[in-house]
Design an enzyme around this catalytic site. Structure first.
Site, PDB file in Angstrom:
ATOM      1  N   TRP A 102       4.154  13.860 -22.257  1.00 27.85           N
ATOM      2  CA  TRP A 102       4.795  13.629 -20.948  1.00 27.85           C
ATOM      3  C   TRP A 102       4.116  12.512 -20.191  1.00 27.85           C
ATOM      4  O   TRP A 102       4.771  11.736 -19.492  1.00 27.85           O
ATOM      5  CB  TRP A 102       4.859  14.926 -20.137  1.00 27.85           C
ATOM      6  CG  TRP A 102       5.787  15.903 -20.787  1.00 27.85           C
ATOM      7  CD1 TRP A 102       5.457  17.098 -21.361  1.00 27.85           C
ATOM      8  CD2 TRP A 102       7.210  15.751 -20.983  1.00 27.85           C
ATOM      9  NE1 TRP A 102       6.583  17.683 -21.902  1.00 27.85           N
ATOM     10  CE2 TRP A 102       7.666  16.888 -21.679  1.00 27.85           C
ATOM     11  CE3 TRP A 102       8.137  14.758 -20.650  1.00 27.85           C
ATOM     12  CZ2 TRP A 102       9.004  17.066 -22.043  1.00 27.85           C
ATOM     13  CZ3 TRP A 102       9.471  14.933 -21.003  1.00 27.85           C
ATOM     14  CH2 TRP A 102       9.886  16.074 -21.695  1.00 27.85           C
ATOM     15  N   ASP A 173       2.347  15.502 -12.147  1.00 26.72           N
ATOM     16  CA  ASP A 173       3.455  16.192 -12.805  1.00 26.72           C
ATOM     17  C   ASP A 173       2.975  17.608 -13.123  1.00 26.72           C
ATOM     18  O   ASP A 173       2.213  17.819 -14.058  1.00 26.72           O
ATOM     19  CB  ASP A 173       3.842  15.445 -14.091  1.00 26.72           C
ATOM     20  CG  ASP A 173       4.976  16.134 -14.848  1.00 26.72           C
ATOM     21  OD1 ASP A 173       5.386  17.242 -14.440  1.00 26.72           O
ATOM     22  OD2 ASP A 173       5.451  15.554 -15.846  1.00 26.72           O
ATOM     23  N   LYS A 197      10.577  25.519 -16.095  1.00 27.62           N
ATOM     24  CA  LYS A 197       9.402  26.112 -16.721  1.00 27.62           C
ATOM     25  C   LYS A 197       8.942  27.315 -15.903  1.00 27.62           C
ATOM     26  O   LYS A 197       8.909  28.424 -16.392  1.00 27.62           O
ATOM     27  CB  LYS A 197       8.258  25.096 -16.830  1.00 27.62           C
ATOM     28  CG  LYS A 197       8.315  24.086 -17.985  1.00 27.62           C
ATOM     29  CD  LYS A 197       9.594  23.364 -18.171  1.00 27.62           C
ATOM     30  CE  LYS A 197       9.645  22.410 -19.331  1.00 27.62           C
ATOM     31  NZ  LYS A 197       9.371  21.018 -19.026  1.00 27.62           N
TER      32      LYS A 197
HETATM   33  C1  LIG Z   1       9.641  19.600 -19.296  1.00 31.24           C
HETATM   34  C2  LIG Z   1       8.733  18.586 -18.738  1.00 31.24           C
HETATM   35  C3  LIG Z   1       9.196  17.342 -18.261  1.00 31.24           C
HETATM   36  C4  LIG Z   1      10.646  16.927 -18.364  1.00 31.24           C
HETATM   37  O1  LIG Z   1      11.448  17.734 -17.585  1.00 31.24           O
HETATM   38  P1  LIG Z   1      13.017  17.478 -17.463  1.00 31.24           P
HETATM   39  O2  LIG Z   1      13.364  18.418 -16.358  1.00 31.24           O
HETATM   40  O3  LIG Z   1      13.630  17.832 -18.774  1.00 31.24           O
HETATM   41  O4  LIG Z   1      13.236  16.066 -17.111  1.00 31.24           O
HETATM   42  C5  LIG Z   1       8.288  16.472 -17.719  1.00 31.24           C
HETATM   43  N1  LIG Z   1       6.979  16.793 -17.618  1.00 31.24           N
HETATM   44  C6  LIG Z   1       6.495  17.967 -18.065  1.00 31.24           C
HETATM   45  C7  LIG Z   1       5.040  18.261 -17.939  1.00 31.24           C
HETATM   46  C8  LIG Z   1       7.358  18.906 -18.637  1.00 31.24           C
HETATM   47  O5  LIG Z   1       6.880  20.077 -19.071  1.00 31.24           O
END
Ligand SMILES: *Cc1c(COP(=O)(O)O)cnc(C)c1O
Length: 363
Positions: A102, A173, A197
């Site tokens: 990511w 993030d 998540k």
């Molecule tokens: C799942 C995830 C993303 C991407 O998320 P989307 O909602 O599919 O764009 C980005 N960063 C992390 C750490 C993730 O777990």
């Protein structure tokens, strides 16, 4: 009804109590005679829902008054572009820490708008550790420093919050460990998380941003990608993801009832502890690829010494009601995502299955 424990990395397990409540309110929310999905986002019913959701999130995370909470769409992935568009201002470059899948995507997208300075990377050892902060090559004039607190695919988690040296704002993030442990929001310029998540259904992204960082968007920034626009309109510039916001609100209430983030963090420690202990005490039958201090408490990635047993492991696990344990195709092996909503009983069931499986298949 089939009862399974769902270890999916996302969209992921939601609290059973929340789903049951949503079901009971499906056809008639609080005597309104409407389903939440049918409501005008500007009507008084939905206004109450979004207001309560924000209020409860602020309380849970103790978000200071000088931060805005935004309910956006486009996933965490859209933030990879919104961040440089909105926060670069008159600076030239941003700092990033590269700890996995990511981080790399965030870097790739930011490069379209800014010079990207990778202050540290653990790619040399396949993203199995977080580089020590003393070694980071930071730029005192960066617009912000971006990192990924939990790498969902690699199973790597920051055990510390980086410093906001030289007043460079920290941007994180937190998609896959949001609300899983206590964080001091005031140390951050901006925190973001895709909902699917640890918050609720996909389609919603939560952004928490310090007010002084607003209003600096590049002139070419599309209206819909401008934080200031959404902040000024209380996330109602256009139609927000109403149903995901409603479910997120129920999840926030559920968290409060369970003792808030502190209570949840203690449960998460216990769950991850059980699972890593099972891996460590398997005499090498299972092993973790991540250095011990950086093992994620949300996404437990592990491998079997005998890789030829992996398909059997997955199919036997499924027969035992333990589903979605296959690791991401980029890293292989197994991944058990044990977000807030995974009950400890699910982890215990997995541990007991793993021990049985190892006994049966040890030579
Ligand atoms: C799942 C995830 C993303 C991407 O998320 P989307 O909602 O599919 O764009 C980005 N960063 C992390 C750490 C993730 O777990």
């Amino acid at each position: 009804m089939a009862k399974v424990y769902n270890f999916s990395a996302g969209p992921a397990v939601l609290p059973h109590a929340v789903l049951a409540e949503a079901q009971s309110e499906m056809l008639d929310w609080h005597g309104s005679g409407m389903c939440v999905m049918e409501m005008s986002h500007r009507g008084k019913e939905f206004m109450e829902i979004i207001h309560d959701a924000e209020h409860d999130l602020r309380e849970l995370m103790q978000i200071p008054k000088n931060y805005k909470v935004l309910f956006l769409q486009g996933g965490a992935s859209l933030q990879f572009a919104m961040l440089p568009l909105n926060l670069l201002g008159d600076k030239k470059s941003i700092d990033v820490v590269n700890t996995g899948h990511w981080s790399k995507l965030a870097i790739k997208e930011a490069k379209r708008y800014a010079n990207v300075n990778v202050v540290a990377s653990s790619e040399d050892r396949n993203f199995t550790y977080v580089p020590a902060e003393e070694t980071w090559q930071r730029d005192p004039d960066a617009a912000y420093l971006h990192y990924t607190s939990n790498e969902t695919i690699g199973g790597l988690q920051f055990p510390f919050i980086p410093s906001s040296a030289n007043g460079v704002p920290l941007v994180c993030d937190m998609s896959s460990d949001f609300l899983s442990r206590e964080v001091d929001v005031s140390q951050f310029g901006l925190i973001y998380a895709g909902a699917q998540k640890n918050i609720g259904p996909s389609g919603l992204t939560v952004v928490i941003v310090r007010e002084d960082l607003l209003g600096k968007a590049l002139p070419s920034t599309p209206t819909m990608l401008n934080y200031q626009v959404h902040a000024d309109a209380d996330s109602m510039y256009n139609t927000p993801a109403t149903y995901p916001i409603y479910i997120a609100g129920l999840v926030f209430k559920w968290l409060k009832e369970l003792g808030g983030i502190k209570g949840m963090a203690a449960r998460n420690d216990e769950k991850a502890g059980l699972l890593y202990h099972a891996i460590e005490s398997s005499n090498g039958f299972y092993y973790s690829t991540v250095d011990a201090p950086f093992r994620s408490k949300m996404n437990v990635v592990f491998r079997l010494k005998d890789e030829s047993l992996e398909d059997t492991f997955l199919s036997e696990a499924k027969k035992n009601g333990l589903v979605q344990l296959k690791g991401h195709r980029a890293v292989g092996g197994m991944r058990a995502s044990i977000y807030n909503a995974m009950p400890i009983e699910g982890v215990k069931a997995l541990v007991s299955f793993m021990m049985d499986f190892a006994r049966q298949h040890s030579s």
